[in-house]
Write an enzyme that holds these catalytic residues in place. Structure first.
Site, PDB file in Angstrom:
ATOM      1  CG  ASN A 191      -1.712   1.224   1.419  1.00  0.00           C
ATOM      2  OD1 ASN A 191      -1.787   2.064   0.517  1.00  0.00           O
ATOM      3  ND2 ASN A 191      -2.333   1.369   2.578  1.00  0.00           N
ATOM      4  CE  LYS A 200      -0.182   3.304   4.683  1.00  0.00           C
ATOM      5  NZ  LYS A 200      -0.092   3.430   6.137  1.00  0.00           N
ATOM      6  CG  HIS A 205      -5.785   1.920   5.283  1.00  0.00           C
ATOM      7  ND1 HIS A 205      -5.375   2.901   6.153  1.00  0.00           N
ATOM      8  CD2 HIS A 205      -4.736   1.073   5.147  1.00  0.00           C
ATOM      9  CE1 HIS A 205      -4.128   2.646   6.529  1.00  0.00           C
ATOM     10  NE2 HIS A 205      -3.717   1.540   5.928  1.00  0.00           N
ATOM     11  CD  GLU A 209      -2.883   5.597   6.743  1.00  0.00           C
ATOM     12  OE1 GLU A 209      -2.848   5.613   5.502  1.00  0.00           O
ATOM     13  OE2 GLU A 209      -1.950   5.132   7.434  1.00  0.00           O
ATOM     14  CD  GLU A 255      -3.458  -2.484   7.464  1.00  0.00           C
ATOM     15  OE1 GLU A 255      -2.311  -2.665   7.053  1.00  0.00           O
ATOM     16  OE2 GLU A 255      -4.151  -1.504   7.137  1.00  0.00           O
ATOM     17  N   GLY A 292       2.400   2.399  10.720  1.00  0.00           N
ATOM     18  CA  GLY A 292       3.338   3.509  10.544  1.00  0.00           C
ATOM     19  C   GLY A 292       4.060   3.916  11.820  1.00  0.00           C
ATOM     20  CB  SER A 309       5.145  -1.636  12.103  1.00  0.00           C
ATOM     21  OG  SER A 309       4.750  -0.294  12.334  1.00  0.00           O
TER      22      SER A 309
HETATM   23  P1  PGA Z   1       2.855   0.390   7.660  1.00  0.00           P
HETATM   24  O1  PGA Z   1       1.375   0.576   7.056  1.00  0.00           O
HETATM   25  O2  PGA Z   1       3.401  -0.887   7.095  1.00  0.00           O
HETATM   26  O3  PGA Z   1       3.613   1.593   7.232  1.00  0.00           O
HETATM   27  O4  PGA Z   1       2.686   0.306   9.153  1.00  0.00           O
HETATM   28  C1  PGA Z   1       0.530  -0.515   6.875  1.00  0.00           C
HETATM   29  C2  PGA Z   1      -0.771  -0.060   6.280  1.00  0.00           C
HETATM   30  O5  PGA Z   1      -1.237   1.036   6.613  1.00  0.00           O
HETATM   31  O6  PGA Z   1      -1.381  -0.767   5.450  1.00  0.00           O
END
Ligand code: PGA
Length: 251
Positions: A10, A12, A98, A100, A168, A174, A212
């Site tokens: 992803n 983003k 997601h 976010e 997640e 992140g 992460s």
């Molecule tokens: P990350 O994000 O690997 O940077 O923690 C995962 C995600 O948001 O799908």
């Protein structure tokens, strides 16, 4: 049932034409070198790059996906992208729900379900994301939150062929702080059980872990029962790291 692992990147809101293309090419080259040993690979670039990558890096070894879609197929929705538009560019998947999106855009599980249903109607597979916040985990509400989000977000007509669930934990995204193998095992077991009452071929539905995931922790996380791959954010922006995670999933 044997489930082929899926490693999804992803990206983003990252990547302009030059670096996005270079990253996709680097992933495709490494996938070629890994050959049949690689798990299924998926990259979800920003919507602006999907067509470019589809045209210039067409590789049978890498599927393309969107990061979100609207619940409607077309219409007066300024700035949005629909599932048929993504399918038209060659996408096979789309991420919905997601955290976010849930946080920054206030998306509810009902909206996520509508988006997932739009994805299925367009012939895409939906990657349905669910996860608890740190406050919810600290309050001992993780399993209850996951159950409710799953029940509320799964599309009608969900099957192993058209739905992937991504667990997640919001606090792991992140932050550099991944969930432990024990925490992941507990939630994935619950998701598998809950899918049983909702999807006919629940045993075949892939459940990804995200938050992460890095080369250093991938082997441990990918070995957890009922973990069928990873949804990778930050580490998917480096071809070497993304493919190291894929290699960990393959072994
Ligand atoms: P990350 O994000 O690997 O940077 O923690 C995962 C995600 O948001 O799908």
């Amino acid at each position: 049932m044997a489930r082929r692992k899926l490693i999804a990147g992803n990206w983003k809101m990252n990547g302009l034409r030059g670096d996005g293309l270079a990253l996709a090419r680097a992933v495709a080259d490494r996938a070629q070198a890994a050959g049949a040993a690689a798990p299924e690979l998926l990259i979800c670039p920003p919507a602006t790059l999907v067509a470019l990558i589809a045209e210039q890096v067409a590789s049978p070894l890498i599927a393309l996906g969107g990061q979100d879609c609207h619940a409607e197929a077309s219409g007066a929705h300024t700035g949005d992208v629909s599932a048929p538009m993504l399918a038209d560019l060659g996408c096979r998947y789309v991420i919905v729900g997601h955290s976010e999106r849930r946080t920054n855009h206030g998306e509810t599980s009902a909206q996520v379900r509508a988006k997932a249903e739009a994805a299925l109607a367009a012939g895409l597979a939906a990657i349905v994301c669910i996860g608890e916040t740190l406050a919810e985990r600290d309050a001992g509400r993780t399993l209850e939150v996951i159950k409710a989000q799953l029940a509320g977000s799964l599309p009608k007509g969900a099957s192993a062929a058209n739905v992937v669930v991504a667990y997640e934990p919001v606090w792991a995204i992140g932050t550099g702080r991944n969930a432990t193998a024990g925490q992941v095992a507990e939630v994935h077991k619950l998701i598998r059980r809950e899918l049983g009452g909702k999807v006919l071929d629940a045993d075949g539905v892939r459940i990804l872990y995200g938050g992460s995931v890095k080369p250093a922790n991938a082997a441990e996380l990918m070995a957890v029962p009922d973990v069928d791959g990873a949804l990778v954010g930050g580490a998917s922006l480096k071809a070497e790291d993304f493919m190291a995670i894929a290699a960990a999933a393959a072994s």
